[in-house]
Design a protein around this motif. Structure first.
Motif, PDB file in Angstrom:
ATOM      1  N   CYS A 146      65.510  58.749  91.604  1.00 14.68           N
ATOM      2  CA  CYS A 146      66.971  58.642  91.606  1.00 14.68           C
ATOM      3  C   CYS A 146      67.678  59.966  91.345  1.00 14.68           C
ATOM      4  O   CYS A 146      68.695  60.256  91.961  1.00 14.68           O
ATOM      5  N   CYS A 189      63.407  52.741  85.449  1.00 13.56           N
ATOM      6  CA  CYS A 189      63.265  51.279  85.370  1.00 13.56           C
ATOM      7  C   CYS A 189      62.116  50.759  86.235  1.00 13.56           C
ATOM      8  O   CYS A 189      61.414  51.518  86.904  1.00 13.56           O
ATOM      9  N   CYS A 238      64.740  59.402  86.836  1.00 15.41           N
ATOM     10  CA  CYS A 238      65.836  58.441  86.659  1.00 15.41           C
ATOM     11  C   CYS A 238      67.103  59.244  86.359  1.00 15.41           C
ATOM     12  O   CYS A 238      67.031  60.295  85.737  1.00 15.41           O
ATOM     13  N   SER A 239      68.263  58.739  86.815  1.00 16.60           N
ATOM     14  CA  SER A 239      69.492  59.448  86.438  1.00 16.60           C
ATOM     15  C   SER A 239      70.604  58.458  86.133  1.00 16.60           C
ATOM     16  O   SER A 239      71.751  58.665  86.479  1.00 16.60           O
ATOM     17  N   PHE A 240      70.241  57.356  85.486  1.00 16.15           N
ATOM     18  CA  PHE A 240      71.215  56.305  85.195  1.00 16.15           C
ATOM     19  C   PHE A 240      72.312  56.821  84.267  1.00 16.15           C
ATOM     20  O   PHE A 240      73.487  56.655  84.521  1.00 16.15           O
ATOM     21  N   ILE A 292      74.491  53.702  90.218  1.00 19.09           N
ATOM     22  CA  ILE A 292      73.329  53.283  91.017  1.00 19.09           C
ATOM     23  C   ILE A 292      73.655  52.960  92.485  1.00 19.09           C
ATOM     24  O   ILE A 292      72.903  53.372  93.366  1.00 19.09           O
ATOM     25  N   ARG A 298      71.268  54.313  95.303  1.00 19.34           N
ATOM     26  CA  ARG A 298      70.320  53.427  96.016  1.00 19.34           C
ATOM     27  C   ARG A 298      70.919  52.779  97.253  1.00 19.34           C
ATOM     28  O   ARG A 298      70.252  52.018  97.941  1.00 19.34           O
ATOM     29  N   ASN A 339      62.068  51.755  89.879  1.00 17.78           N
ATOM     30  CA  ASN A 339      61.460  53.070  90.110  1.00 17.78           C
ATOM     31  C   ASN A 339      59.940  52.990  90.003  1.00 17.78           C
ATOM     32  O   ASN A 339      59.223  53.690  90.717  1.00 17.78           O
TER      33      ASN A 339
HETATM   34 FE1  F3S Z   1      66.377  52.734  87.759  1.00 21.06          FE
HETATM   35 FE2  F3S Z   1      67.251  54.957  86.651  1.00 21.06          FE
HETATM   36 FE3  F3S Z   1      67.275  54.683  89.246  1.00 21.06          FE
HETATM   37  S1  F3S Z   1      67.574  52.910  85.889  1.00 21.06           S
HETATM   38  S2  F3S Z   1      67.548  52.505  89.642  1.00 21.06           S
HETATM   39  S3  F3S Z   1      65.464  54.733  87.913  1.00 21.06           S
HETATM   40  S4  F3S Z   1      68.880  55.607  88.024  1.00 21.06           S
END
Ligand code: F3S
Length: 471
Positions: free
Chosen positions: A84, A11, A47-49, A175, A179, A14
């Motif tokens: 992430c 996102c 990313c790991s959403f 998240i 974070r 990031n």
């Molecule tokens: Fe964004 Fe993915 Fe981290 S959506 S906050 S980069 S887990």
């Protein structure tokens, strides 16, 4: 001079981390290049959403590793994994990606990336040696206005991260574990950064964080219980911030992204209405509307509260475009819950809407809940809601035809109105070249799905008249 290439995934939050890393790489005297194949070091900011983001991140890591194995001159290239996924899963990944990755860095190492690269680049790993890990505990970092940063967005828009972390207990979301707790920057710090960006010619400031409406509340003496909606008459740091940003000289938009419904107040509504530079657009992820689902998701809001809030926002800010997202297929969701959601969408007619299929994420409370639904059920529900939204979107687009809009020109022939956030929403297509990165007035002439078609003001009526007269 060490050449570094960075692949930024995930996102906008990031992306800001990537920009900070690039800023620090420049400061350390390194060259940042777009092509991974010519780099000495490649950083993949992951990313790991949800599962698919993890898969995408791992796919990029494996591809870089495979490519360097195929080319002799890339033999000594180093691969660093950041972001992430690294922060959350580095322990597992150190084993899973033992041979592929040279080092893992976490979210708080974005400012130390220069010295870390020097260390990693200075020597080749011995056979069997584990990847280096620089991740230390929970993330607590937050950038400031003077943090070195190199913008990776086009010249005319920028993201400003006003806070980091999240205190909400949403049962589906990982998240906050990645974070950390919510921590806000000061109003002064954000305003200083905004002033600089406007001086550089930025026309759109996109304010981001995990929950933008919680901005400054983490520093209140009596912390509000996040389950209790805020005192509606009280001004918050966000309202102060918006008023100060609005007072900066220049023609630019301020866009508020990622607002949580629980922290909206009448004062925030009034502030947006009174600040003409704040785009008539709000991003307010609601996730569901049935009380049954909101309770299971622990969204700290109720159906009645949300319905009333949307009414107050629309009444208080004329012309506002409301963007939201919903999750379908959450554990325990019934057909009646989906019926309620569809009825709500039909009556509310959101100007912008995204729908996600629930993804069972390791480490979240929802992942352990009873009543997990099959992929087939999730898919069917997603299609049902999306089909409905397509009808609503067509009505919303049709209502724009004939109107005059101020748009920001993104590239030749493509612009965006105030109701369209970058990289998320639709576009306004104008088949006549207008100066890129500038505002322009256009007249909407038609639409295609989620996008609008337009002509620059002054050119449209003459063309039409000639065409009609000729018939
Ligand atoms: Fe964004 Fe993915 Fe981290 S959506 S906050 S980069 S887990």
């Amino acid at each position: 001079m060490i050449k570094v290439s960075l692949i930024s995934l995930g996102c906008a939050k990031n992306l800001v981390d990537s920009e900070i890393m690039v800023g620090h790489l420049h400061q350390a005297g390194m060259t940042v290049i777009p092509e991974a194949e010519n780099a000495d070091v490649v950083i993949v900011n992951t990313c790991s959403f949800i599962d698919s983001s993890k898969e995408e991140s791992i796919g990029h890591i494996l591809e870089v590793h495979q490519q360097r194995g195929m080319k002799k001159r890339r033999k000594h290239q180093k691969l660093i994994v950041a972001g992430c996924m690294s922060q959350r899963f580095s322990k597992n990944l150190e084993t899973e990606l033992h041979d592929e990755v040279d080092a893992f860095i976490g979210l708080d190492q974005v400012t130390q990336v220069g010295p870390i690269i020097e260390k990693i680049y200075a020597r080749d790993r011995a056979a069997g040696e584990a990847p280096a890990s620089f991740i230390e505990g929970r993330s607590t970092y937050i950038p400031d206005y003077d943090t070195p940063r190199f913008r990776l967005t086009p010249r005319h828009f920028a993201y400003i991260k006003i806070a980091e972390g999240c205190n909400h207990p949403c049962t589906f979301c990982i998240i906050p574990q990645i974070r950390g707790r919510h921590r806000s920057r000061t109003v002064e710090s954000v305003v200083a950064e905004a002033r600089q960006l406007v001086r550089e010619g930025v026309k759109e400031l996109n304010l981001i964080s995990q929950d933008t409406t919680f901005f400054g509340m983490d520093t209140w003496d009596e912390r509000p219980n996040p389950r209790t909606p805020v005192d509606s008459s009280r001004g918050t740091a966000l309202t102060t911030l918006l008023r100060e940003l609005n007072a900066i000289e220049g023609d630019f938009w301020i866009r508020l992204l990622y607002t949580h419904p629980a922290h909206w107040s009448d004062e925030l509504i009034r502030t947006i209405a009174e600040c003409p530079k704040v785009a008539r657009y709000i991003d307010i992820p609601l996730q569901h509307i049935s009380d049954h689902m909101l309770g299971l998701m622990q969204r700290e809001t109720s159906s009645a509260y949300i319905r009333d809030l949307i009414k107050r926002i629309r009444a208080g800010i004329p012309g506002i475009a409301v963007r939201t997202t919903f999750i379908v297929g959450f554990p325990g969701e019934t057909e009646a819950d989906v019926d309620e959601l569809c009825a709500f969408i039909r009556e509310t007619k959101f100007e912008r809407l995204g729908v996600f299929r629930y993804s069972q994420e390791e480490g979240t409370r929802a992942a352990k809940m009873a009543g997990q639904l099959t992929p087939k059920v999730k898919e069917a529900r997603w299609h049902r809601v999306m089909k409905l939204q397509q009808e609503v979107a067509a009505q919303v687009s049709a209502s724009q035809v004939g109107r005059t809009l101020k748009v920001l020109v993104e590239e030749p022939g493509v612009a965006r109105g105030a109701a369209d956030a970058p990289d998320i929403d639709g576009r306004v297509y104008v088949p006549i070249t207008m100066p890129v990165g500038e505002f322009a007035p256009v007249k909407i002439t038609g639409y295609e799905d989620y996008d609008l078609l337009a002509l620059p003001v002054g050119q449209e009526p003459a063309t039409r008249k000639v065409a009609r007269q000729a018939q």
